[in-house]
Design an enzyme around this catalytic site. Sequence first.
Site, PDB file in Angstrom:
ATOM      1  N   HIS A   1     -16.035  22.311  16.205  1.00 22.43           N
ATOM      2  CA  HIS A   1     -15.736  20.935  16.609  1.00 22.43           C
ATOM      3  C   HIS A   1     -17.008  20.096  16.711  1.00 22.43           C
ATOM      4  O   HIS A   1     -16.987  18.890  16.460  1.00 22.43           O
ATOM      5  CB  HIS A   1     -14.979  20.940  17.943  1.00 22.43           C
TER       6      HIS A   1
ATOM      7  N   PHE B   1     -15.352  14.117   6.337  1.00 17.57           N
ATOM      8  CA  PHE B   1     -14.301  13.528   7.169  1.00 17.57           C
ATOM      9  C   PHE B   1     -14.290  11.996   7.119  1.00 17.57           C
ATOM     10  O   PHE B   1     -13.232  11.386   7.218  1.00 17.57           O
ATOM     11  CB  PHE B   1     -14.488  13.969   8.637  1.00 17.57           C
TER      12      PHE B   1
ATOM     13  N   SER C   1      -9.985  16.743   5.116  1.00 20.22           N
ATOM     14  CA  SER C   1     -10.634  15.437   5.327  1.00 20.22           C
ATOM     15  C   SER C   1      -9.877  14.586   6.337  1.00 20.22           C
ATOM     16  O   SER C   1     -10.426  13.625   6.868  1.00 20.22           O
ATOM     17  CB  SER C   1     -10.759  14.684   4.000  1.00 20.22           C
TER      18      SER C   1
ATOM     19  N   CYS D   1     -17.667  18.414  22.900  1.00 21.05           N
ATOM     20  CA  CYS D   1     -16.935  19.677  22.921  1.00 21.05           C
ATOM     21  C   CYS D   1     -17.893  20.782  22.504  1.00 21.05           C
ATOM     22  O   CYS D   1     -18.642  20.632  21.544  1.00 21.05           O
ATOM     23  CB  CYS D   1     -15.748  19.620  21.970  1.00 21.05           C
TER      24      CYS D   1
ATOM     25  N   GLY E   1     -10.960   8.431   4.337  1.00 18.79           N
ATOM     26  CA  GLY E   1     -12.204   8.053   5.033  1.00 18.79           C
ATOM     27  C   GLY E   1     -12.019   8.011   6.535  1.00 18.79           C
ATOM     28  O   GLY E   1     -11.335   8.862   7.100  1.00 18.79           O
TER      29      GLY E   1
ATOM     30  N   TYR F   1      -7.739   4.627   9.451  1.00 16.16           N
ATOM     31  CA  TYR F   1      -6.356   5.022   9.191  1.00 16.16           C
ATOM     32  C   TYR F   1      -5.386   3.996   9.757  1.00 16.16           C
ATOM     33  O   TYR F   1      -5.680   3.353  10.778  1.00 16.16           O
ATOM     34  CB  TYR F   1      -6.046   6.370   9.862  1.00 16.16           C
TER      35      TYR F   1
ATOM     36  N   HIS G   1     -10.585  22.994  23.855  1.00 12.98           N
ATOM     37  CA  HIS G   1     -11.827  22.234  23.904  1.00 12.98           C
ATOM     38  C   HIS G   1     -12.586  22.550  25.192  1.00 12.98           C
ATOM     39  O   HIS G   1     -11.988  22.821  26.230  1.00 12.98           O
ATOM     40  CB  HIS G   1     -11.536  20.737  23.807  1.00 12.98           C
TER      41      HIS G   1
ATOM     42  N   MET H   1     -16.956  16.027  17.182  1.00 13.00           N
ATOM     43  CA  MET H   1     -16.353  15.797  18.503  1.00 13.00           C
ATOM     44  C   MET H   1     -17.458  15.638  19.547  1.00 13.00           C
ATOM     45  O   MET H   1     -17.647  16.491  20.426  1.00 13.00           O
ATOM     46  CB  MET H   1     -15.419  16.957  18.845  1.00 13.00           C
TER      47      MET H   1
HETATM   48 CU   LIG Z   1     -13.138  21.118  20.802  1.00 17.08          CU
END
Ligand SMILES: [Cu+2]
Length: 393
Positions: A380, A84, A286, A375, A93, A96, A332, A385
């Site tokens: 995740h 990721f 990704s 999470c 990468g 962004y 989540h 996360m």
């Molecule tokens: Cu989650």
Amino acid sequence: MHEESRDVARRRLPAASLLAMGAALVVLAGYLVLVTTGRPAAGHESAGTTRTYYIAADSVRWDYAPTGSNGITGQPFDDVANEFVAAGPERIGSAYVKSLYREYTDRSFSTLTPRPAAWEHLGFLGPVIHAVVGDRVRIVFKNNLDRPASVHMHGLKYDKGAEGAPYADGSTARQKDDDAVPPGAIYTYDYTVPERAGPGPMDPSSVMWMYHSHTDEVGDTYAGLVGPVIVTARGQARADGTPRGVDRELVAVFQVSDENQSLDLPANLAGLPAPPDPEDEGFEESNLMHDINGYVYGNQPLGSAPGEGMTVRAGQHVRWYLMAMGTEVDLHTPHWHGNTVLANGMRVDVTSLLPAQMIVADMTPDDPGIWLFHCHVNDHILAGMMTRYQVLP
Ligand SMILES: [Cu+2]
């Protein structure tokens, strides 16, 4: 006089003495009712403050992993994380091009409002909007993007000229101006904060809402145009709108940010030396950034003193405002290590969120340390996360 004491005064005023005042005092009695309840006269929705925010949609380069390493393990990124976060000729990468709401000091939109240390943890979210039941909120919105965008508000009351969403709703031409603010233009959104925008009978003293762009709802929100709103009950707020008795407010938005569906994808592809087919499965994977407030793998600033980053002190009243965004993968289950919260009237250390669901959770931490906050969905966890919060003794 605080509103609570006003209400007490009203209850203690015997009905008999009111009658004895006689007809000549009816006007005065009416005035007393207004004063003792603190409520505005009929016909006026708001007697509170007008809170004005200058918010622009800006094109910003955002890094989901600015430290360049895994803050949870304290180690370099492993192979799973690198799927990721690692950049390459065919991979974007961790950084962004995104479209983010940012707060400015005034209508000239020339100076960004510095984000205080207590709100640094918001990451790529827009500025937090605080209001109290009875207030008015005004967002002066400037679109600095090269495509139309808007502000669509949850919870507060608005008319068709401030809904910020284009659809067949019978709006007049003037009421369409808010739906898609053109590049370079400024539009003013006005809202009121009636009782139904504030805490209900089962809520704590403040509730969470959000605002987001709704011109192209999916593409705009994946680009990053989302921000939090906190509404405090009448009579329970400080002058800045934050709830009295709450020492620290923390906002956490859980999302698989799908950069493939962001309206900024073309700009991100254009930045690659060897852009792949955007439908290549590995490339798409990704670009699924499993983040909290725009941070993956423990990259959210932790802070070192209470009031900074994600740092609080034991015994404080900490109020967490939690939200998810996204699609069917965005179920989540935020989990705090070390301490528990009161959410929906229940004592838990895990709660659950569906896309655009918002929850308030109150914590009085009694267990000092640096603790994981993540999470609890396994896929995740692996995808990053996760963040940390710190409780100082
Ligand atoms: Cu989650």
